[in-house]
Design a protein around this motif. Structure first.
Motif, PDB file in Angstrom:
ATOM      1  N   ALA A  62       0.870  -1.176   0.000  1.00 21.57           N
ATOM      2  CA  ALA A  62       0.000   0.000   0.000  1.00 21.57           C
ATOM      3  C   ALA A  62       0.906   1.224   0.000  1.00 21.57           C
ATOM      4  O   ALA A  62       1.768   1.357   0.854  1.00 21.57           O
ATOM      5  CB  ALA A  62      -0.892  -0.001   1.222  1.00 21.57           C
ATOM      6  N   ASP A  65      -3.015   5.746   1.349  1.00 19.06           N
ATOM      7  CA  ASP A  65      -4.339   5.491   1.896  1.00 19.06           C
ATOM      8  C   ASP A  65      -4.577   3.992   2.091  1.00 19.06           C
ATOM      9  O   ASP A  65      -3.662   3.270   2.457  1.00 19.06           O
ATOM     10  CB  ASP A  65      -5.411   6.143   1.024  1.00 19.06           C
ATOM     11  CG  ASP A  65      -6.707   6.404   1.791  1.00 19.06           C
ATOM     12  OD1 ASP A  65      -6.703   6.264   3.034  1.00 19.06           O
ATOM     13  OD2 ASP A  65      -7.705   6.733   1.155  1.00 19.06           O
ATOM     14  N   THR A  66      -5.801   3.525   1.838  1.00 14.89           N
ATOM     15  CA  THR A  66      -6.199   2.146   2.120  1.00 14.89           C
ATOM     16  C   THR A  66      -6.686   1.482   0.837  1.00 14.89           C
ATOM     17  O   THR A  66      -7.892   1.458   0.556  1.00 14.89           O
ATOM     18  CB  THR A  66      -7.329   2.128   3.178  1.00 14.89           C
ATOM     19  OG1 THR A  66      -6.939   2.935   4.275  1.00 14.89           O
ATOM     20  CG2 THR A  66      -7.605   0.725   3.667  1.00 14.89           C
ATOM     21  N   ASN A  68      -8.059  -1.066  -1.865  1.00 18.41           N
ATOM     22  CA  ASN A  68      -8.871  -2.281  -1.902  1.00 18.41           C
ATOM     23  C   ASN A  68      -8.476  -3.023  -3.173  1.00 18.41           C
ATOM     24  O   ASN A  68      -8.882  -2.648  -4.268  1.00 18.41           O
ATOM     25  CB  ASN A  68     -10.368  -1.941  -1.938  1.00 18.41           C
ATOM     26  CG  ASN A  68     -10.809  -1.275  -0.663  1.00 18.41           C
ATOM     27  OD1 ASN A  68     -10.632  -1.813   0.416  1.00 18.41           O
ATOM     28  ND2 ASN A  68     -11.371  -0.089  -0.779  1.00 18.41           N
ATOM     29  N   GLU A  86      -8.590  -5.604   1.494  1.00 15.62           N
ATOM     30  CA  GLU A  86      -8.333  -4.225   1.889  1.00 15.62           C
ATOM     31  C   GLU A  86      -7.019  -4.199   2.657  1.00 15.62           C
ATOM     32  O   GLU A  86      -6.869  -4.871   3.678  1.00 15.62           O
ATOM     33  CB  GLU A  86      -9.455  -3.674   2.771  1.00 15.62           C
ATOM     34  CG  GLU A  86      -9.231  -2.232   3.149  1.00 15.62           C
ATOM     35  CD  GLU A  86     -10.372  -1.651   3.971  1.00 15.62           C
ATOM     36  OE1 GLU A  86     -10.370  -0.426   4.159  1.00 15.62           O
ATOM     37  OE2 GLU A  86     -11.248  -2.401   4.423  1.00 15.62           O
ATOM     38  N   LEU A  87      -6.071  -3.419   2.152  1.00 16.96           N
ATOM     39  CA  LEU A  87      -4.786  -3.285   2.828  1.00 16.96           C
ATOM     40  C   LEU A  87      -4.941  -2.299   3.982  1.00 16.96           C
ATOM     41  O   LEU A  87      -5.776  -1.407   3.948  1.00 16.96           O
ATOM     42  CB  LEU A  87      -3.713  -2.813   1.856  1.00 16.96           C
ATOM     43  CG  LEU A  87      -3.455  -3.745   0.672  1.00 16.96           C
ATOM     44  CD1 LEU A  87      -2.412  -3.139  -0.257  1.00 16.96           C
ATOM     45  CD2 LEU A  87      -3.011  -5.112   1.148  1.00 16.96           C
ATOM     46  N   GLU A  88      -4.104  -2.447   4.985  1.00 18.94           N
ATOM     47  CA  GLU A  88      -4.183  -1.604   6.176  1.00 18.94           C
ATOM     48  C   GLU A  88      -3.979  -0.131   5.839  1.00 18.94           C
ATOM     49  O   GLU A  88      -3.353   0.209   4.841  1.00 18.94           O
ATOM     50  CB  GLU A  88      -3.139  -2.040   7.195  1.00 18.94           C
ATOM     51  CG  GLU A  88      -3.427  -3.397   7.813  1.00 18.94           C
ATOM     52  CD  GLU A  88      -4.694  -3.414   8.628  1.00 18.94           C
ATOM     53  OE1 GLU A  88      -4.981  -2.453   9.360  1.00 18.94           O
ATOM     54  OE2 GLU A  88      -5.413  -4.419   8.530  1.00 18.94           O
ATOM     55  N   ASN A  89      -4.479   0.720   6.702  1.00 20.84           N
ATOM     56  CA  ASN A  89      -4.422   2.160   6.489  1.00 20.84           C
ATOM     57  C   ASN A  89      -3.090   2.746   6.974  1.00 20.84           C
ATOM     58  O   ASN A  89      -3.046   3.667   7.771  1.00 20.84           O
ATOM     59  CB  ASN A  89      -5.591   2.826   7.201  1.00 20.84           C
ATOM     60  CG  ASN A  89      -5.755   4.276   6.787  1.00 20.84           C
ATOM     61  OD1 ASN A  89      -5.193   4.708   5.813  1.00 20.84           O
ATOM     62  ND2 ASN A  89      -6.519   5.011   7.560  1.00 20.84           N
ATOM     63  N   TYR A  91       0.855   3.859   5.410  1.00 23.93           N
ATOM     64  CA  TYR A  91       1.657   4.060   4.209  1.00 23.93           C
ATOM     65  C   TYR A  91       2.769   3.014   4.181  1.00 23.93           C
ATOM     66  O   TYR A  91       3.347   2.674   5.201  1.00 23.93           O
ATOM     67  CB  TYR A  91       2.232   5.476   4.179  1.00 23.93           C
ATOM     68  CG  TYR A  91       1.137   6.507   4.092  1.00 23.93           C
ATOM     69  CD1 TYR A  91       0.572   6.816   2.871  1.00 23.93           C
ATOM     70  CD2 TYR A  91       0.635   7.117   5.227  1.00 23.93           C
ATOM     71  CE1 TYR A  91      -0.460   7.738   2.770  1.00 23.93           C
ATOM     72  CE2 TYR A  91      -0.392   8.044   5.146  1.00 23.93           C
ATOM     73  CZ  TYR A  91      -0.925   8.347   3.923  1.00 23.93           C
ATOM     74  OH  TYR A  91      -1.956   9.243   3.834  1.00 23.93           O
ATOM     75  N   ASP A  93       2.585  -0.144   3.713  1.00 25.36           N
ATOM     76  CA  ASP A  93       2.251  -1.396   4.369  1.00 25.36           C
ATOM     77  C   ASP A  93       2.398  -2.531   3.358  1.00 25.36           C
ATOM     78  O   ASP A  93       1.896  -2.447   2.234  1.00 25.36           O
ATOM     79  CB  ASP A  93       0.807  -1.355   4.901  1.00 25.36           C
ATOM     80  CG  ASP A  93       0.464  -2.590   5.689  1.00 25.36           C
ATOM     81  OD1 ASP A  93       1.355  -3.094   6.404  1.00 25.36           O
ATOM     82  OD2 ASP A  93      -0.679  -3.057   5.594  1.00 25.36           O
ATOM     83  N   ASP A 121     -10.156   1.462  -5.018  1.00 17.96           N
ATOM     84  CA  ASP A 121     -10.225   2.735  -4.294  1.00 17.96           C
ATOM     85  C   ASP A 121      -9.512   3.826  -5.100  1.00 17.96           C
ATOM     86  O   ASP A 121      -8.283   3.823  -5.208  1.00 17.96           O
ATOM     87  CB  ASP A 121      -9.577   2.580  -2.922  1.00 17.96           C
ATOM     88  CG  ASP A 121      -9.741   3.811  -2.044  1.00 17.96           C
ATOM     89  OD1 ASP A 121     -10.049   4.905  -2.571  1.00 17.96           O
ATOM     90  OD2 ASP A 121      -9.539   3.681  -0.831  1.00 17.96           O
ATOM     91  N   ALA A 124      -6.559   5.779  -3.418  1.00 19.34           N
ATOM     92  CA  ALA A 124      -5.446   5.020  -2.849  1.00 19.34           C
ATOM     93  C   ALA A 124      -4.526   4.529  -3.965  1.00 19.34           C
ATOM     94  O   ALA A 124      -4.904   4.479  -5.128  1.00 19.34           O
ATOM     95  CB  ALA A 124      -5.979   3.836  -2.046  1.00 19.34           C
TER      96      ALA A 124
END
Length: 141
Positions: A62, A65-66, A68, A86-89, A91, A93, A121, A124
């Motif tokens: 990621a 942002d987050t 998807n 959905e990847l974690e919120n 930066y 990650d 998203d 993101a």
């Protein structure tokens, strides 16, 4: 009941993290990141019924942002699987997406499978960083 392995194939785009750097496009655009195929011989008595086990591992990052991330598998121009992650919120990650799908009673002949990713998203950003591994095993009987 006895099962017969009809065929096996695997594509290893990269076995390591940071082995690739593919931006994941925003939907509806998708990006093919790997392909694999199996041959189901119609002359083999075990060719029907059959199952094709498809497995994939995708390393993602990621970036903003987050994201998807939608993962799709296509066979012969038709979507046969999709799953949303959905990847974690946070930066930068990192994560691994692992999937296992079974294509039941695939047609005889050569079956080509495509592994596709897209970002759902619009605010993101994400990228495929590796590993990227995609395999198919056809089992009959």
């Amino acid at each position: 009941m006895v099962k017969t392995i009809l065929d096996y194939n695997a594509t290893v785009v990269t076995p390591i993290t940071n082995g690739v750097n593919f931006p994941i496009p925003i939907s509806p655009a998708g990006r093919e990141i790997a392909v694999t195929s199996v041959y189901i011989d119609p002359a083999n008595p075990a060719h029907y019924p059959n199952k094709v086990e498809l497995k994939a591992t995708i390393g993602v990052e990621a970036q903003l942002d987050t994201p998807n991330v939608l993962v799709r598998i296509w066979r012969a121009g038709s979507e046969i699987f999709y799953g949303l992650v959905e990847l974690e919120n946070f930066y930068n990650d990192w994560g691994l997406i692992s999937l296992h799908m079974v294509d039941i009673n695939a047609p005889a002949g050569t079956q080509n499978y495509q592994l596709i990713v897209e970002n759902q998203d619009t605010n993101a950003q994400a990228r495929v960083v590796g590993p990227v591994i995609f395999s198919a095993m056809a089992i009959g009987g």
